[in-house]
Design a protein around this motif. Structure first.
Motif, PDB file in Angstrom:
ATOM      1  N   TYR A 344       0.863  -1.188   0.000  1.00  0.00           N
ATOM      2  CA  TYR A 344       0.000   0.000   0.000  1.00  0.00           C
ATOM      3  C   TYR A 344       0.897   1.234   0.000  1.00  0.00           C
ATOM      4  O   TYR A 344       1.664   1.448   0.938  1.00  0.00           O
ATOM      5  N   TRP A 345       0.823   2.026  -1.054  1.00  0.00           N
ATOM      6  CA  TRP A 345       1.843   3.048  -1.268  1.00  0.00           C
ATOM      7  C   TRP A 345       1.465   4.434  -0.777  1.00  0.00           C
ATOM      8  O   TRP A 345       2.311   5.327  -0.715  1.00  0.00           O
ATOM      9  N   TRP A 346       0.201   4.655  -0.409  1.00  0.00           N
ATOM     10  CA  TRP A 346      -0.246   6.016  -0.105  1.00  0.00           C
ATOM     11  C   TRP A 346       0.561   6.651   1.031  1.00  0.00           C
ATOM     12  O   TRP A 346       0.997   7.789   0.933  1.00  0.00           O
ATOM     13  N   ASP A 347       0.771   5.913   2.120  1.00  0.00           N
ATOM     14  CA  ASP A 347       1.424   6.497   3.287  1.00  0.00           C
ATOM     15  C   ASP A 347       2.912   6.167   3.368  1.00  0.00           C
ATOM     16  O   ASP A 347       3.547   6.381   4.402  1.00  0.00           O
ATOM     17  N   GLU A 383       4.810  12.769  -6.706  1.00  0.00           N
ATOM     18  CA  GLU A 383       4.141  13.719  -5.815  1.00  0.00           C
ATOM     19  C   GLU A 383       5.210  14.280  -4.873  1.00  0.00           C
ATOM     20  O   GLU A 383       5.351  13.842  -3.728  1.00  0.00           O
ATOM     21  N   GLY A 388       5.048  10.233   3.044  1.00  0.00           N
ATOM     22  CA  GLY A 388       4.143   9.388   3.810  1.00  0.00           C
ATOM     23  C   GLY A 388       4.646   9.173   5.230  1.00  0.00           C
ATOM     24  O   GLY A 388       5.857   9.159   5.497  1.00  0.00           O
ATOM     25  N   HIS A 413      -4.114  13.133   5.813  1.00  0.00           N
ATOM     26  CA  HIS A 413      -4.353  11.874   5.096  1.00  0.00           C
ATOM     27  C   HIS A 413      -3.078  11.033   5.072  1.00  0.00           C
ATOM     28  O   HIS A 413      -2.635  10.559   4.014  1.00  0.00           O
ATOM     29  N   ARG A 415      -0.007  11.778   5.411  1.00  0.00           N
ATOM     30  CA  ARG A 415       1.185  12.356   4.799  1.00  0.00           C
ATOM     31  C   ARG A 415       1.670  13.563   5.591  1.00  0.00           C
ATOM     32  O   ARG A 415       0.883  14.358   6.098  1.00  0.00           O
ATOM     33  N   ASN A 450      -1.919  15.827  -3.793  1.00  0.00           N
ATOM     34  CA  ASN A 450      -3.226  15.318  -3.399  1.00  0.00           C
ATOM     35  C   ASN A 450      -3.677  15.681  -1.997  1.00  0.00           C
ATOM     36  O   ASN A 450      -4.779  15.311  -1.598  1.00  0.00           O
ATOM     37  N   SER A 496      -4.795  16.273  -7.816  1.00  0.00           N
ATOM     38  CA  SER A 496      -6.095  15.598  -7.789  1.00  0.00           C
ATOM     39  C   SER A 496      -6.951  16.089  -8.950  1.00  0.00           C
ATOM     40  O   SER A 496      -8.099  16.488  -8.788  1.00  0.00           O
TER      41      SER A 496
END
Length: 691
Positions: A344-347, A383, A388, A413, A415, A450, A496
């Motif tokens: 899971y790469w978002w954070d 980004e 994260g 979120h 980050r 984002n 976004s």
């Protein structure tokens, strides 16, 4: 008039400034050099200046009637062929302000800002300074035009009559002996400069057709207000600012001889209504834009994200897409989000090292080499401004390199947000970009953004908004350094979709992703409205055809892209020959018309689109031809008559013959098929001769 007049003409703009002996300077006239130059004696000062300890001379929440602004008196001015500078001073605070107007050759617009210097011995806290302040033309019959924006619903324009129910109330100011306190406010917060409203506005005097259009060129918070005035019956005031204390928790403390410069604003004028004013802004955008040698021909980009891999790229999935994109005629291939993490790469973003599990045979570099081997130039999603909370970089960089409030890092979120005032933050990003270019051969970057930090950072700053403005400007300086080092690389602006589409960024970067909207039918309204906010050649409109769509549905989504800068996606490798032929035809059409798109001015024959309109039309008027993108979203076919002249032919799709245009009496007549359906037409000024 009550004093001396300063007359200045440059480019295609003409302005008059009134210099009273006992009042602040004010803009008395603003027009094109060829238009009717009306000079008025309306009383809005040239600069509004809100100073702590001074406040307003008339209590209100407006930015008019500031006490320090009302005390400003003319000192001197200088003028050249391209710039006018008017200096004023306040004898009480010792503050000195300089209003700067600049103009470009052949452009009916001016770029303007305010410089404030403290010439006194006592430090002063500035809470607001206007970048542009004036009384616009018109009395009762004035419309304000502005556009709401949202994720996947960008650029929704509305017209607001200033004397209508959503405008300004007439309170009989003469009876009360002073102005009302109401105003019509439009603003943006934090770092998403176009998330709620686009930073573009228009005032249109419908009685004379004179219009002003302006854009705030700032990658952060801003505000403008329109209010009513009693100095003339039904007069108005327009005050445009960047961040300020009341909206953005911004203030700056100036000690002796310290300076603050406000954010720039461009103002275009027209005697030909709101469409003429937006055409003027289009010319201003081109004149002020940084040259981009790598982007000279508007090369066609394929991106693997939208309705396709959606942030889950692997070697296995990418290779057939690369083959299909090359066969369709793409010139760049951008690998979007997900290339840097197997989990899971978002954070966990921030280190920007390629994932190993996603690219087992030779790693990411082998995939980029494969892209080059197919005749394409490789690109990557990035980004850069975020880290994260699980990223190793979060502990490697000094804590001062992140935005913080009350000594604690800002988290949004999952980050952290880099504070680009800090050299370690900038050095980290320089290392990342230089490595991906020099070691991996990336020649395209999609720069996304984002999350936002709220009011900003109070580390080494008077207020959070003060730190945020300094970060905004450090961000621009960092981008300038990257562009200076790598002129051969194309940089896309994304946030976004289009949550940060302003001309602080777009004057520097190559193109703008206009939305994240995944419904091709809804995208038509976004694509048609985009050139009101940005140059058509920068409007990166996604076209994401899908296997199994009808010819009309594929044509519709491809016209979305052709209405600006075609930005291609979709599982082209899963499509049959009929579908691929329609896509290749659109790509070929883009390559034929892109030189014209780079010179075109937008217009809207049926007005700017409403979100739910069945009929949507965008025109692009180039020197040698005019293009019309026409979308029909109604369930039944319909008759369309457009007030445009010229010899019309279908540019795309040529083999769908049901929409054959007819030119009658200066009008283009069409019969649509049931929607969703769309066509791109070319209109030549005179009938073409057979060879």
């Amino acid at each position: 008039m009550t004093g001396t007049l300063i007359e200045w003409a440059a480019g295609e703009i003409r302005l008059t400034v009134d210099i009273p002996a006992d009042a602040p300077a004010r803009l008395a006239g603003l027009s094109t050099t060829t238009g009717d130059h009306q000079v008025t004696d309306r009383l809005q000062p040239l600069v509004e200046l809100l100073v702590l300890g001074e406040g307003h001379s008339l209590t209100n929440t407006r930015f008019s009637n500031t006490l320090a602004g009302n005390r400003l008196r003319y000192a001197d001015h200088t003028a050249t062929d391209t710039e006018l500078r008017i200096r004023q001073s306040d004898p009480v605070t010792g503050l000195e302000v300089t209003t700067v107007f600049q103009a470009e050759p052949g452009v009916p617009a001016t770029r303007t800002w305010t410089e404030v210097v403290n010439r006194g011995a006592v430090p002063k806290v500035i809470q607001m300074v206007s970048s542009f302040a004036a009384s616009p033309p018109g009395d009762r019959d004035v419309n304000l035009m502005r556009a709401r924006s949202d994720w996947c619903a960008e650029g929704r324009w509305a017209t607001i009559p200033l004397r209508g129910p959503d405008g300004l109330a007439d309170i009989n100011s003469d009876l009360h002996f002073h102005d009302g306190r109401g105003q019509h406010v439009t603003s943006a917060r934090s770092t998403w400069s176009s998330a709620e409203f686009v930073p573009v506005g228009i005032l249109h005097d419908t009685a004379t057709d004179v219009a002003w259009a302006w854009q705030i060129e700032h990658n952060g918070g801003w505000r403008w207000e329109v209010d009513g005035r009693r100095d003339h019956d039904n007069a108005y005031g327009l005050i445009v600012t960047g961040p300020n204390d009341s909206d953005h928790q911004w203030a700056v403390k100036l000690a002796g001889n310290e300076q603050f410069v406000s954010v720039p604003v461009s103002v275009a004028v027209s005697d030909d209504g709101w469409q003429g004013a937006l055409a003027g802004l289009t010319r201003q955008r081109r004149a002020s834009r940084r040259p981009h040698p790598a982007d000279d021909g508007l090369p066609l980009i394929f991106n693997d994200y939208m309705n396709t891999l959606m942030g889950e790229p692997t070697t296995e999935l990418l290779l057939p897409l690369i083959d299909a994109a090359a066969a369709a005629g793409a010139e760049y291939f951008c690998i979007d989000a997900g290339w840097y993490s197997d989990e899971y790469w978002w954070d966990s973003v921030g280190e920007w090292e390629p994932a190993t599990g996603r690219f087992p045979d030779g790693g990411l570099k082998a995939v980029l080499d494969y892209i080059r081997g197919q005749g394409l130039r490789p690109g990557l999603w990035l980004e850069p401004e975020v880290v994260g909370v699980r990223s190793p970089i979060a502990d490697k960089l000094p804590v001062e390199a992140f935005m913080s409030r009350h000594g604690e890092r800002v988290v949004e979120h999952s980050r952290y947000l880099l504070d680009l005032r800090h050299p370690a933050a900038r050095a980290h990003l320089d290392e990342v970009v230089d490595r991906l270019i020099n070691d991996y051969g990336a020649r395209y970057f999609k720069l996304d953004y984002n999350v936002t930090p709220g009011p900003g950072t109070d580390r080494d700053a008077l207020q959070p908004g003060t730190g945020l403005l300094e970060h905004n400007r450090a961000h621009l300086a960092w981008l300038d350094g990257v562009l200076d080092r790598h002129p051969e690389v194309i940089f896309e602006n994304c946030s976004s979709g289009a949550m940060r589409s302003d001309y602080a960024l777009l004057s520097r970067l190559d193109l703008q992703s206009t939305s994240d909207q995944q419904d091709f039918r809804l995208y038509a309204a976004i694509a048609a409205a985009a050139p009101a906010t940005m140059l058509p050649e920068q409007a990166g409109n996604w076209a994401y055809p899908e296997a199994g769509q009808t010819d009309e549905e594929i044509a519709f989504t491809m016209v979305n892209g052709l209405a600006g800068r075609l930005y291609l996606s979709g599982y082209l490798n899963r499509m049959g020959e009929r579908e691929l032929a329609l896509i290749r035809e659109a790509v070929e059409a883009h390559k034929r018309i892109r030189a014209d798109v780079k010179r075109a001015e937008p217009f809207w024959p049926v007005g700017l689109p409403a979100w739910d309109d069945d009929l949507i039309v965008l025109g692009l008027r180039a020197p040698d031809a005019t293009y019309l993108a026409v979308w029909w979203r109604g369930a039944e076919s319909t008759q369309v008559s457009l007030d445009v002249a010229g010899d019309a032919q279908v540019v795309y799709p040529a083999h769908l013959t049901d929409w054959q245009p007819r030119t009658t009496g200066g009008h283009l007549e069409l019969t649509t098929t049931p929607g969703p359906a769309a066509r791109l037409f070319r209109l030549d000024p005179t009938p073409r001769q057979e060879s």
